[in-house]
Design an enzyme around this catalytic site. Sequence first.
Site, mmCIF file in Angstrom:
data_model
loop_
_atom_site.group_PDB
_atom_site.id
_atom_site.type_symbol
_atom_site.label_atom_id
_atom_site.label_comp_id
_atom_site.label_asym_id
_atom_site.label_seq_id
_atom_site.Cartn_x
_atom_site.Cartn_y
_atom_site.Cartn_z
ATOM 1 N N GLY A 27 0.824 -1.215 0.000
ATOM 2 C CA GLY A 27 0.000 0.000 0.000
ATOM 3 C C GLY A 27 0.851 1.255 0.000
ATOM 4 N N GLY A 32 5.416 4.464 -8.795
ATOM 5 C CA GLY A 32 6.228 3.255 -8.954
ATOM 6 C C GLY A 32 5.307 2.038 -8.996
ATOM 7 N N HIS A 33 4.398 1.941 -8.032
ATOM 8 C CA HIS A 33 3.426 0.841 -8.022
ATOM 9 C C HIS A 33 2.566 0.885 -9.289
ATOM 10 C CE1 HIS A 33 3.928 1.604 -3.535
ATOM 11 N NE2 HIS A 33 4.261 0.326 -3.622
ATOM 12 N N GLN A 57 8.142 -9.095 7.911
ATOM 13 C CA GLN A 57 9.322 -8.595 7.210
ATOM 14 C C GLN A 57 9.884 -7.323 7.842
ATOM 15 O OE1 GLN A 57 7.175 -8.102 3.329
ATOM 16 N NE2 GLN A 57 8.410 -6.252 3.168
ATOM 17 N N GLU A 144 12.602 -3.056 -9.615
ATOM 18 C CA GLU A 144 14.061 -3.177 -9.461
ATOM 19 C C GLU A 144 14.576 -2.287 -8.342
ATOM 20 O OE1 GLU A 144 16.442 -2.758 -12.895
ATOM 21 O OE2 GLU A 144 15.450 -4.387 -13.960
ATOM 22 N N LYS A 145 13.743 -1.377 -7.860
ATOM 23 C CA LYS A 145 14.190 -0.535 -6.750
ATOM 24 C C LYS A 145 14.576 -1.425 -5.564
ATOM 25 C CE LYS A 145 12.227 2.253 -3.496
ATOM 26 N NZ LYS A 145 12.839 1.605 -2.353
ATOM 27 N N ASP A 146 13.828 -2.516 -5.405
ATOM 28 C CA ASP A 146 14.142 -3.501 -4.358
ATOM 29 C C ASP A 146 14.801 -4.691 -5.056
ATOM 30 O OD1 ASP A 146 12.532 -2.266 -1.966
ATOM 31 O OD2 ASP A 146 11.248 -2.144 -3.719
ATOM 32 N N LEU A 179 10.945 6.822 -6.226
ATOM 33 C CA LEU A 179 9.686 6.895 -5.485
ATOM 34 C C LEU A 179 9.652 5.765 -4.466
ATOM 35 C CD1 LEU A 179 7.075 7.741 -8.264
ATOM 36 C CD2 LEU A 179 8.529 9.256 -6.920
ATOM 37 N N ARG A 182 8.040 5.222 1.774
ATOM 38 C CA ARG A 182 8.701 5.864 2.922
ATOM 39 C C ARG A 182 8.971 7.354 2.675
ATOM 40 N NH1 ARG A 182 10.737 1.849 6.496
ATOM 41 N NH2 ARG A 182 10.621 -0.201 5.540
HETATM 42 P P1 AMP Z 1 6.186 -1.985 -1.570
HETATM 43 O O1 AMP Z 1 4.762 -1.537 -1.510
HETATM 44 O O2 AMP Z 1 7.171 -0.955 -1.179
HETATM 45 O O3 AMP Z 1 6.386 -3.320 -0.909
HETATM 46 O O4 AMP Z 1 6.467 -2.234 -3.108
HETATM 47 C C1 AMP Z 1 5.653 -3.064 -3.893
HETATM 48 C C2 AMP Z 1 6.329 -3.269 -5.229
HETATM 49 O O5 AMP Z 1 6.509 -2.004 -5.863
HETATM 50 C C3 AMP Z 1 7.723 -3.907 -5.087
HETATM 51 O O6 AMP Z 1 7.906 -4.846 -6.132
HETATM 52 C C4 AMP Z 1 8.634 -2.716 -5.237
HETATM 53 O O7 AMP Z 1 9.900 -3.052 -5.746
HETATM 54 C C5 AMP Z 1 7.860 -1.873 -6.245
HETATM 55 N N1 AMP Z 1 8.303 -0.479 -6.200
HETATM 56 C C6 AMP Z 1 8.408 0.313 -5.100
HETATM 57 N N2 AMP Z 1 8.917 1.530 -5.437
HETATM 58 C C7 AMP Z 1 9.136 1.491 -6.774
HETATM 59 C C8 AMP Z 1 9.652 2.428 -7.721
HETATM 60 N N3 AMP Z 1 10.059 3.646 -7.368
HETATM 61 N N4 AMP Z 1 9.745 2.035 -9.013
HETATM 62 C C9 AMP Z 1 9.351 0.802 -9.403
HETATM 63 N N5 AMP Z 1 8.849 -0.122 -8.550
HETATM 64 C C10 AMP Z 1 8.740 0.208 -7.268
#
Ligand code: AMP
Length: 271
Positions: A27, A32-33, A57, A144-146, A179, A182
């Site tokens: 969420g 990015g999402h 996690q 790929e950010k993670d 993006l 956090r």
């Molecule tokens: P999170 O909600 O932070 O767990 O992220 C969910 C998905 O969105 C994960 O696969 C992240 O790698 C991806 N994600 C987060 N930030 C970005 C971003 N700036 N660009 C591309 N993908 C992202």
Amino acid sequence: MKLIRKINDLNKAIKNNFSLGFVPTMGGLHNGHKSLIKLSKRKCKKTLVSIFINPKQFNNKLDYKNYPRNFDKDIQILKKLNVDFIYLPSEKEVFKDKKIPKTKLIISQKILCAKYRKGHFEGVLDVMNRFIKIIKPKYVFMGEKDYQQFFLVKSFLEPKYNTKIIPCKTIRNNKGSALSTRNFLLNKSDMKKTAIIANNLKNLKKKISKNKSNSYKLIQSHKKKLIDKFEIKIEYLEVRNIVNLGLNIKNKDFKIFIAYYIDNVRLIDNF
Ligand code: AMP
């Protein structure tokens, strides 16, 4: 758009969907999402987005408590994107099956975030395993950010399931900051710093590409400069190849990986 909370309802809703794209998230949705979701919609007939802030996690209780939550806005975003299914399970629902074996990282995998966030990826892999087992998507879209997260999910889970894990490029704002959910915890001046740091590391990558044998020295001197200039705490700044995340970058594509704290907010990025 179907909102689903229970595994039984999920099973019913996605039955016989052989072209299902899955975008797992915690969420706090941003562009990015959205880019992951848009790619899923292009490649698959149906798209499922999960929102689950996985407590397993988080190696730090305060970090879990402070993690930005914005469910109502998230749902509006997903509605606008015309997502087919939203999965919003409770913790109890996700961990209902007590018989699922846990994944353990071996010593050589305890690098980068796995070194500093004990149990983090075990928590990620546990939940991703549970999700993929039930959802059986054709593709999972991950940012790929993670990169290390993408790498470990691909290495551990792709061989187990008939699912392909697709890497998606990092989306940045117009100043260059990656993006991140956090970022909602940062002020304007913090965001300026993240942009300068990102651009700095992009240039460092160019330098290292021209002189790989000097990478260690370049990294160490940059690390010192960043700490002095921005008063940040750097957890790691390392160069690793993208094939197996090893330190040998000779004849291999590589990335610069960073984890740092601004105002007690932990950020990661790679270039
Ligand atoms: P999170 O909600 O932070 O767990 O992220 C969910 C998905 O969105 C994960 O696969 C992240 O790698 C991806 N994600 C987060 N930030 C970005 C971003 N700036 N660009 C591309 N993908 C992202």
